[in-house]
Design an enzyme around this catalytic site. Structure first.
Site, mmCIF file in Angstrom:
data_model
loop_
_atom_site.group_PDB
_atom_site.id
_atom_site.type_symbol
_atom_site.label_atom_id
_atom_site.label_comp_id
_atom_site.label_asym_id
_atom_site.label_seq_id
_atom_site.Cartn_x
_atom_site.Cartn_y
_atom_site.Cartn_z
ATOM 1 N N GLN A 163 0.796 -1.227 0.000
ATOM 2 C CA GLN A 163 0.000 0.000 0.000
ATOM 3 C C GLN A 163 0.829 1.278 0.000
ATOM 4 O O GLN A 163 0.440 2.271 -0.610
ATOM 5 C CB GLN A 163 -0.928 -0.005 1.222
ATOM 6 N N GLU A 205 -2.936 10.326 -0.131
ATOM 7 C CA GLU A 205 -1.907 10.784 0.794
ATOM 8 C C GLU A 205 -0.792 11.553 0.095
ATOM 9 O O GLU A 205 0.257 11.810 0.687
ATOM 10 C CB GLU A 205 -1.353 9.600 1.582
ATOM 11 N N ASP A 242 4.481 0.008 4.036
ATOM 12 C CA ASP A 242 3.231 -0.375 4.699
ATOM 13 C C ASP A 242 2.554 -1.376 3.785
ATOM 14 O O ASP A 242 2.007 -1.015 2.742
ATOM 15 C CB ASP A 242 2.329 0.834 4.934
ATOM 16 N N GLU A 285 5.377 -1.967 8.033
ATOM 17 C CA GLU A 285 4.109 -1.868 8.759
ATOM 18 C C GLU A 285 3.131 -2.910 8.234
ATOM 19 O O GLU A 285 3.078 -3.169 7.031
ATOM 20 C CB GLU A 285 3.534 -0.465 8.575
ATOM 21 N N ASP A 312 -0.230 -1.976 13.021
ATOM 22 C CA ASP A 312 -1.318 -1.005 12.826
ATOM 23 C C ASP A 312 -2.648 -1.714 13.006
ATOM 24 O O ASP A 312 -3.251 -1.680 14.068
ATOM 25 C CB ASP A 312 -1.189 -0.368 11.449
ATOM 26 N N LYS A 337 -2.725 5.845 15.773
ATOM 27 C CA LYS A 337 -3.769 6.589 15.073
ATOM 28 C C LYS A 337 -4.835 6.949 16.107
ATOM 29 O O LYS A 337 -5.531 6.071 16.613
ATOM 30 C CB LYS A 337 -4.382 5.750 13.948
ATOM 31 N N ARG A 366 -4.380 9.615 8.852
ATOM 32 C CA ARG A 366 -5.228 8.675 8.124
ATOM 33 C C ARG A 366 -5.306 9.147 6.685
ATOM 34 O O ARG A 366 -4.959 10.283 6.362
ATOM 35 C CB ARG A 366 -6.644 8.597 8.723
ATOM 36 N N SER A 367 -5.798 8.279 5.813
ATOM 37 C CA SER A 367 -5.867 8.663 4.394
ATOM 38 C C SER A 367 -6.888 9.774 4.162
ATOM 39 O O SER A 367 -6.742 10.584 3.243
ATOM 40 C CB SER A 367 -6.183 7.448 3.521
ATOM 41 N N LYS A 388 4.246 9.579 10.554
ATOM 42 C CA LYS A 388 3.821 9.154 9.217
ATOM 43 C C LYS A 388 2.650 10.047 8.833
ATOM 44 O O LYS A 388 1.558 9.911 9.377
ATOM 45 C CB LYS A 388 3.402 7.683 9.270
#
EC number: 4.2.1.11
Length: 427
Positions: A163, A205, A242, A285, A312, A337, A366-367, A388
């Site tokens: 991702q 992102e 990730d 990740e 995560d 998060k 977050r996205s 991040k």
């Protein structure tokens, strides 16, 4: 000390054009703290519940008016008159008012917006920046950024299964230098993609999403850009991945559709180990699915001494789940998060548990983001030494980087940039 006199929420839009909750907390001194909450695309199943309206007539069912109403009514009534500097009591009041394990009654988006807005109001009331209010006095570390420059998986419409492919400027002497390094590599990568005929459109992102044949090709492209930008891969810049493996874990196998592979946990561990042997990868990740704890143990036993393995989806910033993971010896790092757990106090508790257990922490966006830059302050306040928060484009990402620039400037000689020392737990 001032007390809370009003709590007001509204529905705003995030960086993807989806509704989210913003909250203002007013004190009787006239001070106001404001916070807006983010939303994820690839989410862990055990995350706290983000309350959506489900009314297809508004925002395709993604409205958050129910969460807003909870804030403006029962939450407001419960908090009026309380001391905003007693964060633990405020958050406990919110959790008891909700009364569920996953914040499904009031909504984690409602609770978190209030929780953070209270902290911001309290910081303003006592005349401190948020990072000092939460982190205390003394020297502080600016975080090493994980900059997401190539997207795949759920964040892109391409054939890459992993991702996020990220760069970490570990050779910089300051956060300001690290940001410049990342920006120069980002713009060099853009030119390389254009020259090779790949799209230079950016994803949620801010990273590019070239249609590459194999995951390894994305790493090679980043290393080429790093070199052409004048930096040395493996010295100035390291790679972080990730995998978001839960997204392609089905029937006990890891399905890398782009490479036509279906791998067992052991085979996927070896796949990742080979990438680490061949390229300067320092962090992975979600290398295994949240449902594959046995796979996580395999991966941790094989790579845990030399690579940061970040949990995560498997931990969802939940102190209880993290404690079980530590007990079983999986991962060596926690992704943080704040909307996964849904309150500031629980977030800080998770970071503290990770630190006491020898795990690193990575503060994360977050996205679906907003212009709210709270996580920049949290990264510094907790001294987690890594953040991040996306690529080097899109103002929702840059808001966090720019806040870190301001914090570094404010701290002056009290600020340090850890570089490779952020990975103090590796041999």
């Amino acid at each position: 000390m001032s007390s809370i006199v009003d709590v007001i929420a509204r529905e705003i839009l995030d960086s993807r054009g989806n509704p989210t909750v913003e909250c203002d907390v007013w004190l009787d001194s006239g001070v106001m703290g404001r916070a807006a909450v983010p939303s994820g695309a690839s989410t862990g199943e055990k995350e706290a519940l983000e309350l959506r309206d489900g009314d297809a007539r508004r925002y395709l069912g993604k409205g958050v008016l129910k969460a807003v109403e909870h804030v403006n009514n029962e939450i407001c009534e419960a908090l009026i008159g309380l001391d905003p500097t007693d964060q633990a009591y405020i958050d406990q009041t919110l959790l008891e008012l909700d009364g569920t394990d996953n914040k499904g009654s009031l909504g984690a988006n409602a609770i978190l917006a209030v929780s953070v807005a209270v902290a911001k109001a309290a910081a303003l009331e006592v005349g401190l920046p948020l990072y000092r209010y939460l982190g205390g006095s003394g020297p502080m570390s600016l975080p090493v950024p994980m900059m997401n420059v190539i997207n795949g998986g759920a964040h892109a419409n391409n054939t890459l299964d992993i991702q996020e492919f990220m760069i970490m400027p570990v050779g910089a002497r300051s956060f300001r230098e690290a940001l410049r390094c990342g920006a120069e590599i980002f713009h060099t990568l853009k030119k390389i993609c254009a020259d090779k005929g790949y799209s230079t459109a950016v994803g949620d992102e801010g990273g590019f999403a070239p249609n590459l044949a194999r995951n390894e090709d994305a790493i090679k492209l980043i290393l080429e850009a790093t070199d052409k930008a004048g930096y040395v891969p493996g010295e100035d810049v390291l790679i972080a991945l990730d995998c978001a493996s839960s997204e392609f874990y089905k029937d006990g196998k890891y399905h890398l559709a782009g490479e036509n592979l279906a791998l067992s946990s052991e085979e996927f561990t070896n796949y990742l180990a080979t990438l680490c042997d061949n390229y300067p990868i320092i962090s992975i990740e979600d290398g295994m699915s949240e449902h594959d704890w046995a796979g996580w143990k395999l991966l941790t036993d094989k790579l845990g001494d030399k690579v940061q393995l970040v949990g995560d989806d498997v931990f969802v910033t939940n102190p209880a789940i993290l404690a079980e993971g530590i007990k079983q010896g999986i991962c060596n790092s926690l992704l943080v998060k704040i909307n996964q757990i849904g309150s500031l106090s629980e977030t800080l508790k998770a970071v503290d548990l990770a630190k006491r257990s020898g795990y690193t922490s990575v503060m994360s966006h977050r996205s679906g983001e907003t212009e709210d830059s709270t996580i920049a302050d949290l990264a510094v306040a907790t001294n987690c030494m890594q953040i991040k928060t996306g690529s080097l484009s899109r103002s929702d990402r840059m808001a966090k980087y720019n806040q870190l620039l301001r914090i570094e400037e404010e701290l002056g000689s009290a600020a340090s940039y850890p570089g490779r020392a952020a990975f103090y737990h590796l041999k």
